[in-house]
Write a protein that holds these residues in place. Structure first.
Motif, mmCIF file in Angstrom:
data_model
loop_
_atom_site.group_PDB
_atom_site.id
_atom_site.type_symbol
_atom_site.label_atom_id
_atom_site.label_comp_id
_atom_site.label_asym_id
_atom_site.label_seq_id
_atom_site.Cartn_x
_atom_site.Cartn_y
_atom_site.Cartn_z
ATOM 1 N N ARG A 200 10.048 -53.177 -34.311
ATOM 2 C CA ARG A 200 9.202 -53.772 -35.033
ATOM 3 C C ARG A 200 8.448 -54.843 -34.252
ATOM 4 N N ILE A 201 8.942 -55.653 -33.528
ATOM 5 C CA ILE A 201 8.495 -56.767 -32.761
ATOM 6 C C ILE A 201 7.558 -56.022 -31.609
ATOM 7 N N LEU A 202 8.020 -55.058 -30.935
ATOM 8 C CA LEU A 202 7.225 -54.484 -29.876
ATOM 9 C C LEU A 202 5.980 -53.693 -30.466
ATOM 10 N N ILE A 203 6.082 -52.983 -31.800
ATOM 11 C CA ILE A 203 5.022 -52.210 -32.427
ATOM 12 C C ILE A 203 3.991 -52.831 -33.036
ATOM 13 N N SER A 204 4.403 -54.283 -33.400
ATOM 14 C CA SER A 204 3.425 -55.245 -34.255
ATOM 15 C C SER A 204 2.501 -55.889 -33.204
ATOM 16 N N VAL A 205 3.089 -56.234 -32.211
ATOM 17 C CA VAL A 205 2.322 -57.042 -30.994
ATOM 18 C C VAL A 205 1.016 -56.458 -30.732
ATOM 19 N N ILE A 206 0.935 -55.298 -30.626
ATOM 20 C CA ILE A 206 -0.233 -54.667 -30.159
ATOM 21 C C ILE A 206 -1.498 -54.778 -31.394
ATOM 22 N N PHE A 207 -0.895 -54.836 -32.501
ATOM 23 C CA PHE A 207 -2.019 -54.909 -33.808
ATOM 24 C C PHE A 207 -2.178 -56.403 -34.078
ATOM 25 N N ILE A 208 -1.158 -57.248 -33.753
ATOM 26 C CA ILE A 208 -1.677 -58.476 -34.154
ATOM 27 C C ILE A 208 -2.495 -59.179 -33.068
#
Length: 134
Positions: A15-23
């Motif tokens: 979740r951390i890795l996939i969310s960082v790109i969108f944040i």
């Protein structure tokens, strides 16, 4: 370490890795609002949709990060990734755009897995489910 513990930790890391790109993308669109609107318009997407894109990327990214309404947000992101791949990166003959196209497909696949499995133990979704059980 049993499979359940491994799964709980990998879901958090995922979740951390996939969310960082969108944040970071959502924040970048705020910082470069006018340029992003021009880019969208050049692709035939009305600029008035930009606030919705920012809301999804920034707000949805934070929701995925913290595991809040994860399944629904993941489905929205999967659709967003597929649509944006088609609209912005479907440029046959341009190797860089094809790489970005395939990246979006892979991320959509990851979001579909997340929609299926849920956020895991270390999430708001899990905490809310425990409260509802009481």
């Amino acid at each position: 370490m049993n499979n359940s513990v491994l799964c709980d930790f990998t879901k958090v890391i995922g979740r951390i890795l996939i969310s960082v790109i969108f944040i970071t993308a959502g924040y970048g669109k705020i910082a470069g609002y006018a340029g992003t609107q021009e880019y969208m318009a050049a692709a035939g997407v009305p600029g008035f949709l930009l606030p919705l894109v920012i809301l999804l990327e920034l707000g949805g990214g934070l929701a995925i990060l913290f595991g809040f309404f994860t399944r629904w947000v993941a489905l929205a992101f999967a659709a967003f990734c597929l649509i944006s791949a088609w609209m912005f990166h479907n440029v046959p003959g341009d190797q860089m755009q094809q790489i970005l196209f395939m990246k979006n497909l892979a991320i959509a696949g990851g979001f579909l897995f997340l929609a299926c499995t849920g956020a895991g133990k270390f999430s708001f979704d899990h905490a809310m489910a425990k409260v509802k059980q009481k």
